[in-house]
Design a protein around this motif. Structure first.
Motif, PDB file in Angstrom:
ATOM      1  N   LEU A 124     -52.331 -72.070  85.255  1.00 14.24           N
ATOM      2  CA  LEU A 124     -52.067 -71.561  86.489  1.00 14.24           C
ATOM      3  C   LEU A 124     -50.903 -70.476  87.159  1.00 14.24           C
ATOM      4  CD1 LEU A 124     -51.689 -75.699  87.759  1.00 14.24           C
ATOM      5  CD2 LEU A 124     -53.134 -74.735  88.404  1.00 14.24           C
ATOM      6  N   LEU A 125     -50.118 -70.573  86.285  1.00 13.65           N
ATOM      7  CA  LEU A 125     -49.216 -68.974  86.408  1.00 13.65           C
ATOM      8  C   LEU A 125     -50.149 -68.099  86.463  1.00 13.65           C
ATOM      9  CD1 LEU A 125     -46.332 -68.448  86.648  1.00 13.65           C
ATOM     10  CD2 LEU A 125     -46.327 -68.256  84.264  1.00 13.65           C
ATOM     11  N   VAL A 126     -50.990 -67.708  85.277  1.00 13.13           N
ATOM     12  CA  VAL A 126     -52.132 -66.755  84.906  1.00 13.13           C
ATOM     13  C   VAL A 126     -52.755 -66.404  85.911  1.00 13.13           C
ATOM     14  CG1 VAL A 126     -53.688 -65.606  83.503  1.00 13.13           C
ATOM     15  CG2 VAL A 126     -51.542 -66.592  82.547  1.00 13.13           C
ATOM     16  N   VAL A 127     -53.686 -67.369  86.661  1.00 13.40           N
ATOM     17  CA  VAL A 127     -54.418 -67.326  88.359  1.00 13.40           C
ATOM     18  C   VAL A 127     -53.303 -66.739  89.282  1.00 13.40           C
ATOM     19  CG1 VAL A 127     -55.569 -69.172  89.712  1.00 13.40           C
ATOM     20  CG2 VAL A 127     -56.068 -69.574  87.162  1.00 13.40           C
ATOM     21  N   ILE A 128     -52.666 -67.139  89.653  1.00 10.58           N
ATOM     22  CA  ILE A 128     -51.914 -66.786  90.539  1.00 10.58           C
ATOM     23  C   ILE A 128     -51.044 -65.442  90.386  1.00 10.58           C
ATOM     24  CG2 ILE A 128     -49.358 -67.122  91.628  1.00 10.58           C
ATOM     25  CD1 ILE A 128     -49.612 -70.365  91.331  1.00 10.58           C
ATOM     26  N   LEU A 129     -50.456 -64.940  89.201  1.00 10.90           N
ATOM     27  CA  LEU A 129     -50.190 -63.566  89.105  1.00 10.90           C
ATOM     28  C   LEU A 129     -51.344 -63.112  88.408  1.00 10.90           C
ATOM     29  CD1 LEU A 129     -47.624 -64.242  86.817  1.00 10.90           C
ATOM     30  CD2 LEU A 129     -46.671 -64.039  89.174  1.00 10.90           C
ATOM     31  N   SER A 130     -52.423 -63.091  88.917  1.00  9.52           N
ATOM     32  CA  SER A 130     -53.980 -62.658  88.618  1.00  9.52           C
ATOM     33  C   SER A 130     -55.089 -62.205  89.880  1.00  9.52           C
ATOM     34  CB  SER A 130     -55.090 -62.796  87.286  1.00  9.52           C
ATOM     35  OG  SER A 130     -55.124 -63.837  88.150  1.00  9.52           O
ATOM     36  N   THR A 131     -53.932 -62.595  90.956  1.00 10.14           N
ATOM     37  CA  THR A 131     -54.802 -62.655  92.691  1.00 10.14           C
ATOM     38  C   THR A 131     -55.419 -61.626  93.182  1.00 10.14           C
ATOM     39  OG1 THR A 131     -53.705 -64.965  92.686  1.00 10.14           O
ATOM     40  CG2 THR A 131     -54.646 -63.580  94.660  1.00 10.14           C
ATOM     41  N   PRO A 132     -54.230 -61.006  92.587  1.00 10.96           N
ATOM     42  CA  PRO A 132     -54.436 -59.342  92.539  1.00 10.96           C
ATOM     43  C   PRO A 132     -55.542 -58.627  92.450  1.00 10.96           C
ATOM     44  CG  PRO A 132     -51.082 -59.596  92.971  1.00 10.96           C
ATOM     45  CD  PRO A 132     -52.195 -60.645  92.437  1.00 10.96           C
ATOM     46  N   ALA A 133     -55.694 -58.699  91.554  1.00  9.79           N
ATOM     47  CA  ALA A 133     -56.217 -58.440  90.415  1.00  9.79           C
ATOM     48  C   ALA A 133     -57.947 -57.954  90.934  1.00  9.79           C
ATOM     49  CB  ALA A 133     -56.907 -58.579  89.011  1.00  9.79           C
ATOM     50  N   TRP A 134     -58.160 -59.612  91.500  1.00 12.52           N
ATOM     51  CA  TRP A 134     -59.289 -60.438  91.905  1.00 12.52           C
ATOM     52  C   TRP A 134     -59.399 -59.769  93.397  1.00 12.52           C
ATOM     53  CZ3 TRP A 134     -61.963 -61.573  88.399  1.00 12.52           C
ATOM     54  CH2 TRP A 134     -62.009 -62.127  87.551  1.00 12.52           C
ATOM     55  N   LEU A 135     -58.018 -59.636  94.558  1.00 18.14           N
ATOM     56  CA  LEU A 135     -58.909 -58.736  95.500  1.00 18.14           C
ATOM     57  C   LEU A 135     -59.220 -57.254  95.174  1.00 18.14           C
ATOM     58  CD1 LEU A 135     -55.548 -60.339  97.305  1.00 18.14           C
ATOM     59  CD2 LEU A 135     -57.886 -61.352  97.407  1.00 18.14           C
ATOM     60  N   VAL A 136     -58.843 -56.822  94.517  1.00 19.39           N
ATOM     61  CA  VAL A 136     -59.219 -55.433  94.201  1.00 19.39           C
ATOM     62  C   VAL A 136     -60.367 -55.235  93.780  1.00 19.39           C
ATOM     63  CG1 VAL A 136     -56.884 -54.503  94.725  1.00 19.39           C
ATOM     64  CG2 VAL A 136     -57.520 -54.638  92.404  1.00 19.39           C
ATOM     65  N   TRP A 137     -60.825 -56.411  93.298  1.00 17.79           N
ATOM     66  CA  TRP A 137     -62.431 -56.603  92.215  1.00 17.79           C
ATOM     67  C   TRP A 137     -63.473 -54.756  92.629  1.00 17.79           C
ATOM     68  CZ3 TRP A 137     -63.093 -58.083  87.473  1.00 17.79           C
ATOM     69  CH2 TRP A 137     -64.377 -58.625  86.770  1.00 17.79           C
ATOM     70  N   PRO A 138     -63.797 -54.971  94.052  1.00 18.42           N
ATOM     71  CA  PRO A 138     -64.265 -54.724  94.093  1.00 18.42           C
ATOM     72  C   PRO A 138     -64.541 -52.586  94.252  1.00 18.42           C
ATOM     73  CG  PRO A 138     -63.987 -55.697  95.544  1.00 18.42           C
ATOM     74  CD  PRO A 138     -62.986 -56.066  95.063  1.00 18.42           C
ATOM     75  N   PHE A 139     -63.068 -52.507  94.253  1.00 17.16           N
ATOM     76  CA  PHE A 139     -62.679 -51.323  94.207  1.00 17.16           C
ATOM     77  C   PHE A 139     -62.305 -51.083  92.633  1.00 17.16           C
ATOM     78  CE2 PHE A 139     -60.839 -53.258  97.901  1.00 17.16           C
ATOM     79  CZ  PHE A 139     -61.836 -52.326  98.751  1.00 17.16           C
ATOM     80  N   LEU A 140     -62.131 -51.767  91.111  1.00 18.55           N
ATOM     81  CA  LEU A 140     -62.393 -51.234  89.990  1.00 18.55           C
ATOM     82  C   LEU A 140     -62.914 -50.940  89.846  1.00 18.55           C
ATOM     83  CD1 LEU A 140     -60.464 -54.897  89.208  1.00 18.55           C
ATOM     84  CD2 LEU A 140     -59.418 -52.290  89.498  1.00 18.55           C
ATOM     85  N   PRO A 141     -62.663 -49.506  88.340  1.00 18.17           N
ATOM     86  CA  PRO A 141     -63.674 -48.628  87.563  1.00 18.17           C
ATOM     87  C   PRO A 141     -64.182 -50.157  86.568  1.00 18.17           C
ATOM     88  CG  PRO A 141     -61.742 -47.583  87.558  1.00 18.17           C
ATOM     89  CD  PRO A 141     -61.524 -48.768  89.053  1.00 18.17           C
ATOM     90  N   ALA A 142     -65.009 -50.056  86.171  1.00 20.54           N
ATOM     91  CA  ALA A 142     -65.878 -50.530  85.024  1.00 20.54           C
ATOM     92  C   ALA A 142     -65.413 -51.041  83.905  1.00 20.54           C
ATOM     93  CB  ALA A 142     -67.652 -50.343  84.967  1.00 20.54           C
ATOM     94  N   ALA A 143     -64.735 -50.264  83.201  1.00 26.09           N
ATOM     95  CA  ALA A 143     -63.841 -50.865  82.291  1.00 26.09           C
ATOM     96  C   ALA A 143     -62.445 -51.725  82.677  1.00 26.09           C
ATOM     97  CB  ALA A 143     -63.509 -49.523  82.036  1.00 26.09           C
ATOM     98  N   ARG A 144     -62.278 -51.245  83.865  1.00 25.19           N
ATOM     99  CA  ARG A 144     -61.265 -52.715  83.957  1.00 25.19           C
ATOM    100  C   ARG A 144     -61.932 -52.950  84.670  1.00 25.19           C
ATOM    101  NH1 ARG A 144     -55.205 -50.885  83.651  1.00 25.19           N
ATOM    102  NH2 ARG A 144     -55.489 -48.254  83.662  1.00 25.19           N
ATOM    103  N   GLN A 145     -63.146 -53.406  85.091  1.00 23.83           N
ATOM    104  CA  GLN A 145     -62.697 -54.755  85.451  1.00 23.83           C
ATOM    105  C   GLN A 145     -64.014 -55.639  83.914  1.00 23.83           C
ATOM    106  OE1 GLN A 145     -66.874 -54.393  87.281  1.00 23.83           O
ATOM    107  NE2 GLN A 145     -65.970 -53.751  89.382  1.00 23.83           N
ATOM    108  N   LYS A 146     -64.261 -54.645  82.794  1.00 22.17           N
ATOM    109  CA  LYS A 146     -64.005 -56.185  81.749  1.00 22.17           C
ATOM    110  C   LYS A 146     -63.231 -56.130  81.492  1.00 22.17           C
ATOM    111  CE  LYS A 146     -67.996 -52.648  80.598  1.00 22.17           C
ATOM    112  NZ  LYS A 146     -68.667 -51.864  79.650  1.00 22.17           N
TER     113      LYS A 146
END
Length: 65
Positions: free
Chosen positions: A20-42
């Protein structure tokens, strides 16, 4: 018997807290997902795969019938 069931539930809850902690802390990564380069998405997808493996714990291999 009741104590064993209680300990099992407590262990399951304690194992899920870091998830749950990781899911909450990774929320910003999911919000910027469309703007991340392919390497970061991997990298983010690999993190999710590792989290799933860690959450399920060791699995018994399927036995051939």
């Amino acid at each position: 018997m009741l104590a064993a069931d209680w300990m099992l539930r407590l262990t399951q809850v304690l194992r899920l807290l870091p998830v749950l902690l990781v899911v909450i802390l990774s929320t910003p990564a999911w919000l910027v997902w469309p703007f991340l380069p392919a390497a970061r998405q991997k990298v983010v997808l690999e993190m999710v795969r590792e989290l799933v493996v860690w959450t399920y714990g060791p699995q018994k291999p399927e036995q051939d019938r």
